[in-house]
Design a protein around this motif. Structure first.
Motif, PDB file in Angstrom:
ATOM      1  N   GLU A   1       1.687   6.856   6.467  1.00 11.82           N
ATOM      2  CA  GLU A   1       1.018   7.486   5.329  1.00 11.82           C
ATOM      3  C   GLU A   1       1.155   8.998   5.389  1.00 11.82           C
ATOM      4  OE1 GLU A   1      -3.000   6.147   5.107  1.00 11.82           O
ATOM      5  OE2 GLU A   1      -2.466   4.098   4.541  1.00 11.82           O
TER       6      GLU A   1
ATOM      7  N   ASP B   1       2.485   1.705  -3.414  1.00 12.86           N
ATOM      8  CA  ASP B   1       1.534   2.184  -4.412  1.00 12.86           C
ATOM      9  C   ASP B   1       1.026   3.592  -4.091  1.00 12.86           C
ATOM     10  OD1 ASP B   1       1.937  -0.237  -5.604  1.00 12.86           O
ATOM     11  OD2 ASP B   1       0.042  -1.122  -4.945  1.00 12.86           O
ATOM     12  N   ARG B   2       1.372   4.099  -2.926  1.00 12.77           N
ATOM     13  CA  ARG B   2       1.063   5.485  -2.572  1.00 12.77           C
ATOM     14  C   ARG B   2       2.189   6.422  -3.027  1.00 12.77           C
ATOM     15  NH1 ARG B   2      -2.622   6.455   1.596  1.00 12.77           N
ATOM     16  NH2 ARG B   2      -2.876   8.648   2.189  1.00 12.77           N
TER      17      ARG B   2
ATOM     18  N   THR C   1       0.829  -1.206   0.000  1.00 13.23           N
ATOM     19  CA  THR C   1       0.000   0.000   0.000  1.00 13.23           C
ATOM     20  C   THR C   1       0.861   1.253   0.000  1.00 13.23           C
ATOM     21  OG1 THR C   1      -1.768  -1.175   1.176  1.00 13.23           O
ATOM     22  CG2 THR C   1      -1.825   1.234   1.239  1.00 13.23           C
TER      23      THR C   1
END
Length: 398
Positions: free
Chosen positions: A383, A309-310, A306
């Protein structure tokens, strides 16, 4: 008696002239100096699993605070052997084949010191993790580099020329260092590639030293294969691993080697006089870590996929050409579009003017010119950290 002119001694070893301090860790210092978002050094900025932190605390409270057995606490060695059998189908005797070290970094230098003599050569794929070259030099050996060529398209693989690899092997070749999943490229070596390397090791009587610290961080249905499980490699492979990456505890410094007994005996001798032993309470916590259920590793890989892909779309939007990794938690990029003279000038601008730290690609190559158009980003971050970096990187479009 005539005065004799005093000749000052040359105090330094000639070995240290062949390498510099870590460029990766220098980038972290620069990031701290300028307040940049650190996507350079590969350490997570999120917490380690609560279970293993609690196990470390309980071990300290239980007074597991003195020396462990030099080559590793029995609980941890047993866990390492159990998991190697479970994950790779390789039987391991924890009493004669496992040595616990102060991180995989010490495991690598202990191994090279244990197997290499002056005049030996060590084959290393490049781009390479920056320790491998200096470790070879410190062990008295000469590194011999074989190029990994970047993908021609974003989703293609890093490849090497079979003829170039074969040409690197000869009578003076003692070992080949294999890093899969690979830092910095994210390449995961395939079965066919490993079989080719196996055949060369057998033909030229060479030891394979394989760094598998990212074994559980893989994507896109890729399979991690330990070369130790291939026919003919059990007696000529040293498998290096550790807690740092899989369990987000890079500061604990607990790693290990798995090797045939004769090589293990040599590694243990070097390890004993190099560091004596890894931290005792953290070894007990390591045994707990290796006992985590399969779901932990699935969640780990999913979380990093994740993050990958960010970050990649953000880098692409900012103008980088990205080489999509199949494993580990780094993205190698091409910076040609930005028009800087080299990667050093670019990363300096990136840190000081944009506010994001990355690692210049030249630090991963024997000839710095080969990496002058590349930089590496680490995505083992929260994130929020990746989003903050992405926002800053948009300034490059201006």
């Amino acid at each position: 008696m005539a005065d004799v002119a005093f000749q000052p001694k040359h105090f330094l070893s000639d070995k240290v002239a062949h390498f510099t301090e870590s460029v990766i860790r220098e980038m972290t210092r620069q990031a701290m100096l300028y307040g940049a978002v650190n996507l350079a050094q590969g350490f997570p900025d999120f917490p380690a699993p609560a279970e293993i932190k609690r196990a470390a605390q309980e071990a300290i409270a239980a007074d597991v605070n003195q020396y462990a057995i030099t080559w590793g606490a029995k609980n941890l060695r047993n866990a390492i052997a159990r998991q190697m059998q479970l994950w790779q189908g390789v039987p391991v005797d924890p009493e004669t084949q496992v040595t616990v070290c102060c991180g995989s970094t010490e495991a690598m230098i202990s191994t090279l010191l244990a197997v290499c003599n002056a005049g030996d050569e060590v084959v290393i794929f490049e781009p390479f993790y920056e320790n491998y070259g200096p470790d070879s030099v410190l062990s008295g050996a000469k590194p011999r580099f074989v190029k990994l060529r970047p993908p021609s398209t974003p989703d293609a693989e890093w490849t090497f020329d079979e003829r170039e690899l074969r040409a690197a092997f000869h009578n003076h070749t003692k070992a080949i260092i294999l890093n899969t999943p690979n830092n910095p490229t994210g390449k995961v070596f395939t079965l066919a590639e490993l079989e080719l390397i196996r055949d060369l090791c057998v033909e030229f009587d060479v030891v394979a030293i394989t760094d598998e610290i990212y074994e559980h961080i893989i994507y896109d249905d890729t399979e991690h294969i330990s070369i130790a499980r291939l026919d003919g490699m059990a007696d000529r492979t040293v498998t290096i691993n550790g807690l740092s990456k899989t369990y987000s505890v890079t500061g604990w410094r607990v790693g290990w080697t798995i090797a045939p007994p004769n090589i293990t005996n040599a590694i243990r001798k070097v390890h004993d006089f190099l560091t004596v032993g890894a931290p005792a309470p953290l070894q007990e916590a390591g045994a707990t870590a290796l006992g985590l259920p399969p779901a932990y590793y699935e969640t780990l890989a999913f979380g990093y996929r994740t993050r990958r892909d960010r970050l990649i779309p953000a880098l692409t939007e900012a103008g980088f050409r990205c080489f999509r990794p199949r494993g580990a938690y780094y993205v190698m990029t091409d910076i040609s579009a930005f028009g800087f003279p080299d990667d050093i000038a670019f990363t300096r601008h990136l840190i000081k003017d944009i506010g994001v730290a990355a690692v210049p690609g030249s630090s991963f190559y024997n000839n710095p010119k080969d990496g002058a158009n590349q930089v590496r980003f680490a995505f083992c971050k929260r994130e929020e950290t990746l989003d903050a970096a992405a926002k800053k990187l948009l300034a490059l479009k201006k």
